[in-house]
Write an enzyme that holds these catalytic residues in place. Structure first.
Site, short mmCIF file in Angstrom:
data_model
loop_
_atom_site.label_atom_id
_atom_site.label_comp_id
_atom_site.label_asym_id
_atom_site.label_seq_id
_atom_site.Cartn_x
_atom_site.Cartn_y
_atom_site.Cartn_z
N LYS A 76 -13.72 -16.11 -37.72
CA LYS A 76 -13.66 -16.40 -36.28
C LYS A 76 -12.42 -15.74 -35.66
O LYS A 76 -11.36 -15.70 -36.29
CB LYS A 76 -13.62 -17.92 -36.08
N SER A 151 -17.75 -23.83 -30.22
CA SER A 151 -17.25 -22.52 -29.90
C SER A 151 -17.43 -21.48 -31.01
O SER A 151 -17.36 -20.28 -30.73
CB SER A 151 -15.76 -22.60 -29.55
N SER A 175 -16.90 -27.69 -33.01
CA SER A 175 -17.20 -26.25 -32.93
C SER A 175 -17.71 -25.58 -34.19
O SER A 175 -18.13 -24.43 -34.13
CB SER A 175 -15.97 -25.50 -32.45
N1 GLN Z 1 -16.96 -28.31 -27.27
C1 GLN Z 1 -15.67 -28.84 -27.56
C2 GLN Z 1 -14.66 -28.35 -26.56
O1 GLN Z 1 -15.03 -27.55 -25.73
C3 GLN Z 1 -15.26 -28.52 -28.95
C4 GLN Z 1 -14.63 -27.20 -29.13
C5 GLN Z 1 -14.08 -26.98 -30.50
O2 GLN Z 1 -14.37 -27.73 -31.44
N2 GLN Z 1 -13.28 -25.95 -30.62
O3 GLN Z 1 -13.53 -28.72 -26.56
#
Ligand code: GLN
Length: 490
Positions: A76, A151, A175
């Site tokens: 990532k 994400s 995410s």
């Molecule tokens: N969807 C969540 C957020 O926008 C989780 C994102 C994540 O785990 N990086 O914060």
């Protein structure tokens, strides 16, 4: 079910294919399919070929090679990789190459892992759709009109379409698990403190954790065992007795107590509900004991998460000022204007929204009303999980209350997007491990994921439970996506 890693490992050892040939084969497959998916932000071909050549030399010299040696993977774009752009899919870091490797990536590198490139993501890991990337949205390989989740959407879509064997992602509020669910893959979010955060670019430091996306439980276990090592460079990394999860996969799960979080099922779509209830039946049939359980504070997790995550983000992202690295705006009259312009031009709209929310909840006058209250509630939520784990070995619930959204549907209304994180954020708030496992498909052929949540440092047991489910159900779990999916046809 035997995963791809072990099968590729024996092909490499038996000289049926060389690591360089395998790497090139993946790059050719990426050339064919990535345009439709946009899973990568950048490629690291020189690094990949050099790593593959080293593995081939070791094999030629008759050396024993680790399981991950020569296996192509993606990292990532918020995980630091020395000499390779690590931009968090943001304009503000578009030209930033770290001078050191993240600890987790370093472990994979030492094991001979071959990094093909960096995986697309929501900018700074803020989002659930992978649409806020500076490099454009990633598409779901099952339906390119839909999102892969976020994400870590790039990581999930890449593994799903077999443009890498596995990928690292990060999970601050879901995410790794949510995109795994949307793309029909295994997504493991380790306990806070199991995997070092050294070199993971911070979003919300008390919630962030590096996780694994893989196409089978065995593959996820192999990668987890490699990255979950003690590291004194991360003060929150815990030095505990790390037994290899790979050795626990086959354990009998008879008598294992699984708590089904019933209060989460209200308002679930019937297709998700059916898929989860079927999975519960599978667990019963292989000897698990199912009990219904309710976690009182579960629904409070969402506001708590968004207050804490934004507060921490506003502080963590203060370092992007155009002075030391990354993007710098042009045409300014003094330092203050340079910083303002840089941040205004460098950050996207969702990141700015969160920085503003974070500054608001931390500002004097509001700190007690929001941030402090959220911290108190964080403790209360943890207590209800601690209580639950006195009664059961693990918890089962959906990963997300829906299948993959259509592109654009969630960006219209951020609050609606935040609400979809309901089942994943409590895990981060309490620092627990959890895994998303494919458990069916909706009528559009989109994957549904179930989530198993364990007590701290029980990744081995979670992977064991997931493996036993997979052993029984693998034919119903994995379907070839529309785009890609069989680079090596294993
Ligand atoms: N969807 C969540 C957020 O926008 C989780 C994102 C994540 O785990 N990086 O914060």
């Amino acid at each position: 079910m035997e995963g791809k890693i072990k099968r590729l490992h024996s092909m490499l050892v038996n000289k049926e294919i060389s690591a360089v040939e395998l790497t090139n084969k993946y790059y050719r497959y990426i050339d064919e399919h990535n345009e439709k998916i946009n899973g990568y932000t950048s490629f690291t071909k020189e690094i990949a070929i050099a790593a593959a050549q080293k593995v081939d030399a070791d094999i030629a010299a008759g050396k024993e090679i680790p399981l991950l040696a020569g296996i192509p993977m993606a990292i990532k774009d918020n995980i630091s990789t020395k000499g390779a752009v690590t931009s968090c899919a943001s304009k503000i870091l578009y030209n930033y190459s770290p001078v050191y490797d993240a600890f987790a990536y370093e472990q994979l590198k030492k094991a001979g892992g071959v990094m093909l490139g960096k995986a697309n993501m929501d900018e700074f890991a803020m989002g659930s759709t992978c649409e806020t990337s500076y490099y454009g949205a990633t598409k779901n390989p099952y339906d390119t009109q839909r999102v892969p989740g976020g994400s870590s959407g790039g990581s999930a879509a890449i593994v799903c379409s077999d443009m890498a064997v596995y990928a690292l992602g990060s999970d601050t509020g879901g995410s790794v698990r949510q995109p795994a669910s949307f793309c029909g893959q295994i997504g493991l979010k380790p306990t806070y403190g199991a995997v070092s955060r050294w070199g993971l670019i911070a979003y919300a430091s008390s919630l962030d954790q590096i996780g694994v996306l893989a196409g089978s439980v065995e593959d996820a276990a192999i990668v987890f065992d490699e990255i979950a090592k003690y590291d004194d460079k991360d003060a929150t990394c815990v030095d505990y007795d790390r037994k290899p999860a790979l050795e626990m996969l086959e354990n009998d799960i008879k008598g294992m107590k699984i708590g089904v979080i019933k209060n989460l099922f209200d308002g679930l779509g019937s297709e998700i509900n059916d898929a989860i209830m079927k999975a519960v039946e599978v667990y019963k049939s292989i000897g698990a004991e199912i009990v219904e359980i309710s976690i009182d504070q579960f629904d409070l997790s969402l506001p708590v998460y968004y207050i804490l995550a934004c507060a921490e983000a506003s502080s963590n992202l203060a370092r992007y000022d155009g002075v030391r690295y990354g993007y710098r705006a042009e045409n300014y009259i003094d330092r203050e204007e340079m910083i303002c312009k840089t941040r205004n031009e460098g950050f996207g709209i969702e990141v700015k929204r969160r920085i503003m929310l974070g500054n608001y909840v931390l500002s004097s006058g509001y700190y007690d009303a929001y941030y402090k209250k959220a911290q108190i509630m964080r403790g209360e939520i943890s207590k209800s999980f601690t209580q639950a784990f006195k009664e059961v070995d693990m918890l089962l619930c959906p990963t997300v209350a829906s299948t993959a959204f259509k592109l654009g549907d969630m960006t219209k209304d951020p609050v609606e997007m935040y609400l979809t994180d309901m089942c994943t954020v409590p895990v981060n708030i309490c620092g627990l491990p959890a895994i998303s496992v494919p458990c069916g498909y909706d009528q559009n052929g989109l994957p549904v994921g179930m989530q198993l949540i364990g007590d701290k440092f029980t990744e081995g047991r979670l992977l064991n439970a997931a493996y036993k489910y997979e052993e029984k159900e693998h034919e119903n779990m994995y379907r070839k996506p529309l785009v890609g999916g069989e680079c090596i046809g294993l």
